[in-house]
Design a protein around this motif. Structure first.
Motif, PDB file in Angstrom:
ATOM      1  N   VAL A   1       0.741  -1.122   0.184  1.00  0.00           N
ATOM      2  CA  VAL A   1      -0.024  -0.103  -0.148  1.00  0.00           C
ATOM      3  C   VAL A   1       0.812   1.279   0.202  1.00  0.00           C
ATOM      4  O   VAL A   1       1.671   1.277   0.856  1.00  0.00           O
ATOM      5  N   ILE A   2       0.816   2.190  -0.908  1.00  0.00           N
ATOM      6  CA  ILE A   2       1.589   3.330  -1.063  1.00  0.00           C
ATOM      7  C   ILE A   2       0.616   4.661  -0.606  1.00  0.00           C
ATOM      8  O   ILE A   2      -0.570   4.706  -1.401  1.00  0.00           O
ATOM      9  N   ASP A   3       1.261   5.244   0.300  1.00  0.00           N
ATOM     10  CA  ASP A   3       0.516   6.479   0.747  1.00  0.00           C
ATOM     11  C   ASP A   3       0.661   7.735  -0.056  1.00  0.00           C
ATOM     12  O   ASP A   3       2.175   8.252  -0.236  1.00  0.00           O
ATOM     13  N   LEU A   4       0.289   8.306  -0.775  1.00  0.00           N
ATOM     14  CA  LEU A   4       0.582   9.280  -1.762  1.00  0.00           C
ATOM     15  C   LEU A   4       0.594  10.817  -1.440  1.00  0.00           C
ATOM     16  O   LEU A   4       0.721  11.625  -1.770  1.00  0.00           O
ATOM     17  N   LYS A   5       0.117  10.710   0.045  1.00  0.00           N
ATOM     18  CA  LYS A   5       0.103  12.306   0.553  1.00  0.00           C
ATOM     19  C   LYS A   5       1.341  12.713   0.590  1.00  0.00           C
ATOM     20  O   LYS A   5       2.481  12.532   1.142  1.00  0.00           O
ATOM     21  N   HIS A   6       1.582  14.239   0.057  1.00  0.00           N
ATOM     22  CA  HIS A   6       2.685  14.878   0.122  1.00  0.00           C
ATOM     23  C   HIS A   6       2.592  16.049   1.183  1.00  0.00           C
ATOM     24  O   HIS A   6       1.706  16.798   0.924  1.00  0.00           O
ATOM     25  N   PRO A   7       3.440  15.947   2.315  1.00  0.00           N
ATOM     26  CA  PRO A   7       3.158  17.101   3.039  1.00  0.00           C
ATOM     27  C   PRO A   7       3.419  18.386   2.435  1.00  0.00           C
ATOM     28  O   PRO A   7       4.574  18.344   1.508  1.00  0.00           O
ATOM     29  N   ASN A   8       3.109  19.553   2.871  1.00  0.00           N
ATOM     30  CA  ASN A   8       3.615  20.854   2.323  1.00  0.00           C
ATOM     31  C   ASN A   8       4.777  21.404   3.054  1.00  0.00           C
ATOM     32  O   ASN A   8       4.517  22.724   3.360  1.00  0.00           O
ATOM     33  N   THR A   9       5.690  20.701   3.281  1.00  0.00           N
ATOM     34  CA  THR A   9       6.580  21.196   4.108  1.00  0.00           C
ATOM     35  C   THR A   9       8.022  20.908   3.468  1.00  0.00           C
ATOM     36  O   THR A   9       8.140  20.215   2.500  1.00  0.00           O
ATOM     37  N   THR A  10       9.099  21.554   4.245  1.00  0.00           N
ATOM     38  CA  THR A  10      10.324  21.009   3.633  1.00  0.00           C
ATOM     39  C   THR A  10      10.816  19.566   3.686  1.00  0.00           C
ATOM     40  O   THR A  10      11.598  19.069   3.110  1.00  0.00           O
TER      41      THR A  10
ATOM     42  N   ALA B   1       8.961  17.437   2.116  1.00  0.00           N
ATOM     43  CA  ALA B   1       8.425  17.058   0.865  1.00  0.00           C
ATOM     44  C   ALA B   1       9.215  16.008   0.041  1.00  0.00           C
ATOM     45  O   ALA B   1       8.818  15.070  -0.339  1.00  0.00           O
ATOM     46  N   ALA B   2      10.376  16.845  -0.106  1.00  0.00           N
ATOM     47  CA  ALA B   2      11.401  15.942  -0.927  1.00  0.00           C
ATOM     48  C   ALA B   2      11.600  14.513  -0.602  1.00  0.00           C
ATOM     49  O   ALA B   2      11.457  13.425  -1.427  1.00  0.00           O
ATOM     50  N   ALA B   3      11.844  14.328   0.956  1.00  0.00           N
ATOM     51  CA  ALA B   3      12.151  13.320   1.425  1.00  0.00           C
ATOM     52  C   ALA B   3      11.072  12.171   1.289  1.00  0.00           C
ATOM     53  O   ALA B   3      11.196  10.939   1.069  1.00  0.00           O
ATOM     54  N   VAL B   4       9.850  12.778   1.633  1.00  0.00           N
ATOM     55  CA  VAL B   4       8.585  12.049   1.231  1.00  0.00           C
ATOM     56  C   VAL B   4       8.500  11.346   0.158  1.00  0.00           C
ATOM     57  O   VAL B   4       8.210  10.210  -0.141  1.00  0.00           O
ATOM     58  N   ARG B   5       8.698  12.274  -0.945  1.00  0.00           N
ATOM     59  CA  ARG B   5       8.512  11.923  -2.376  1.00  0.00           C
ATOM     60  C   ARG B   5       9.537  10.560  -2.490  1.00  0.00           C
ATOM     61  O   ARG B   5       9.043   9.694  -3.417  1.00  0.00           O
ATOM     62  N   ARG B   6      10.759  10.800  -2.087  1.00  0.00           N
ATOM     63  CA  ARG B   6      11.645   9.853  -2.556  1.00  0.00           C
ATOM     64  C   ARG B   6      11.498   8.323  -2.005  1.00  0.00           C
ATOM     65  O   ARG B   6      11.366   7.540  -2.419  1.00  0.00           O
ATOM     66  N   GLU B   7      10.806   8.595  -0.863  1.00  0.00           N
ATOM     67  CA  GLU B   7      10.127   7.415  -0.082  1.00  0.00           C
ATOM     68  C   GLU B   7       8.939   6.627  -0.946  1.00  0.00           C
ATOM     69  O   GLU B   7       8.960   5.456  -1.194  1.00  0.00           O
ATOM     70  N   ILE B   8       8.069   7.566  -1.275  1.00  0.00           N
ATOM     71  CA  ILE B   8       6.934   7.142  -2.239  1.00  0.00           C
ATOM     72  C   ILE B   8       7.359   6.448  -3.390  1.00  0.00           C
ATOM     73  O   ILE B   8       7.114   5.260  -3.787  1.00  0.00           O
TER      74      ILE B   8
END
Ligand code: OGA
Ligand code: NI
Length: 370
Positions: free
Chosen positions: A63-72, A74-81
């Motif tokens: 299960v992949i959570d596509l939620k991107h936080p609107n914070t600094t 964000a880039a790390a979360v995107r890499r994780e996704i």
């Protein structure tokens, strides 16, 4: 670490093999066979008979959570996704997405819209019944009715949804408004997913969108009625999709299974989630880095089960493009160590091979292997 974990696992497997052997001997020693069990009025099928290869697997698709936080962050979360998607595409060819941006109310209403259409007055429904899947809105039972060994317990409505839906007046009242809205939302989401998949392949985010991987879309609304004898038939036979990717909405009934390491794994319905699976064309352009995996739907005594599949494909119909589109492995993915495993495929030819065979016959990918 990895080594000791492995030893522990092997140890557990040996224990369970050992206890199975004891049970098999006990049974064998009765010398009375299965008849003996039945005569002893066993209430349940004993453990040694349980076939774990066909169902009940404890594995679940990622299960992949596509939620991107609107914070600094964000880039790390995107890499994780992106990392999660890469792993899923290499291992499973399937994943589910949550927080994908399509409101749950629209998903629920889309399922209701498909249900309303299939449960229309037969005389109204009949007007849409055709095997022509290109010219407008259609209702059909089994695309491969005359080619498959056994027919499937399923009816399907649908239409081409991209580049354009049929004109609204050609869509049935029962499903028109939600079909238009859902299709708009799925188009948006497909752009996002193709961006993430591009990145997961190590490509520029826009690469798959620019290649036209989502330019053509076919939207299907499947209806699997409750089946009086589920053990003798199938909802959808074991197949791979021809598409680049398929975005699938399913209700809460269940029945979809994917083949993972030679075992059928249930794709557990998850409220608000969408299932994404890779099709043969993505396996081809990724040069086998990502896999298109067999899946099927088993029928159930309960129902109807409803699902909505959106296939992302290139433009393939007359008038869509002047020259037939050709797809091969993406050059940036190739190197001396990683030579192309497919020749370039004319997608009209690819689709023709895909749709002229029974769903249960081998995928056209074999046809284009080097
Ligand atoms: C399909 C498919 C699965 C489902 O339409 O190709 O695999 O759950 N559908 O209906
Ligand atoms: Ni499929």
């Amino acid at each position: 670490m990895a080594f000791s974990e492995k030893r522990e696992n092997n140890g557990a497997a040996e224990d369970s093999n050992h206890s199975r052997l004891i049970k098999l001997r006990e049974f064998d020693d009765t010398k009375l066979g299965v008849k003996g069990l039945v005569d002893a009025a066993v209430a349940k099928v004993p453990e040694i008979y349980l076939d774990h290869s066909s169902s009940g697997s404890v594995l679940t698709i990622p299960v992949i959570d596509l939620k991107h936080p609107n914070t600094t962050a964000a880039a790390a979360v995107r890499r994780e996704i992106v990392g999660g998607i890469r792993g899923s595409c290499e291992e499973w060819g399937f994943f589910q997405v949550v927080n994908h941006g399509i409101p749950e109310g629209i998903l629920d209403e889309m399922i209701q819209g498909v249900r309303r259409f299939h449960e229309l007055d037969p005389e109204i429904k009949k007007r849409y019944y055709t095997r022509d899947l290109i010219s407008g809105f259609f209702l059909v039972s089994n695309f491969d009715l005359y080619r498959s060994a056994a027919a499937s317990w399923r009816d399907t409505m649908g239409c081409v949804a991209a580049p354009d839906l049929p004109p609204p007046e050609q869509l049935p009242d029962a499903t028109r408004d939600i079909l238009i809205e859902y299709s708009k939302q799925v188009k948006q989401l497909s752009k996002t997913i193709l961006e993430l998949l591009s990145e997961a392949l190590g490509l520029e985010p826009n690469r798959l969108n620019q290649l036209g991987c989502g330019a053509g879309q076919l939207l299907l609304g499947h209806y699997y009625p409750a089946c009086p004898e589920p053990e003798v038939t199938i909802g959808v036979t074991d197949h791979t999709d021809a598409s680049f990717i398929t975005i699938l909405l399913q209700d809460q009934i269940g029945g979809l299974q994917v083949l993972h390491r030679n075992k059928w794994v249930d794709v557990q319905p998850r409220k608000g989630a969408l299932v994404v699976n890779l099709g043969d064309l993505l396996q081809l352009v990724s040069n086998d880095k990502f896999i298109s995996v067999s899946h099927r739907v088993v029928p159930k005594r309960i129902g109807p089960r409803i699902s909505v599949a959106c296939f992302l494909r290139p433009l393939i119909h007359k008038g869509d493009t002047d020259s037939p589109p050709v797809y091969g492995p993406i050059p940036e993915l190739l190197s001396e160590e990683n030579p192309p495993v497919y020749v370039e495929a004319d997608v009209r030819e690819f689709m023709r091979i895909h749709s002229s065979r029974g769903l249960d016959e081998p995928s056209p990918l074999q046809h284009f292997r080097v």
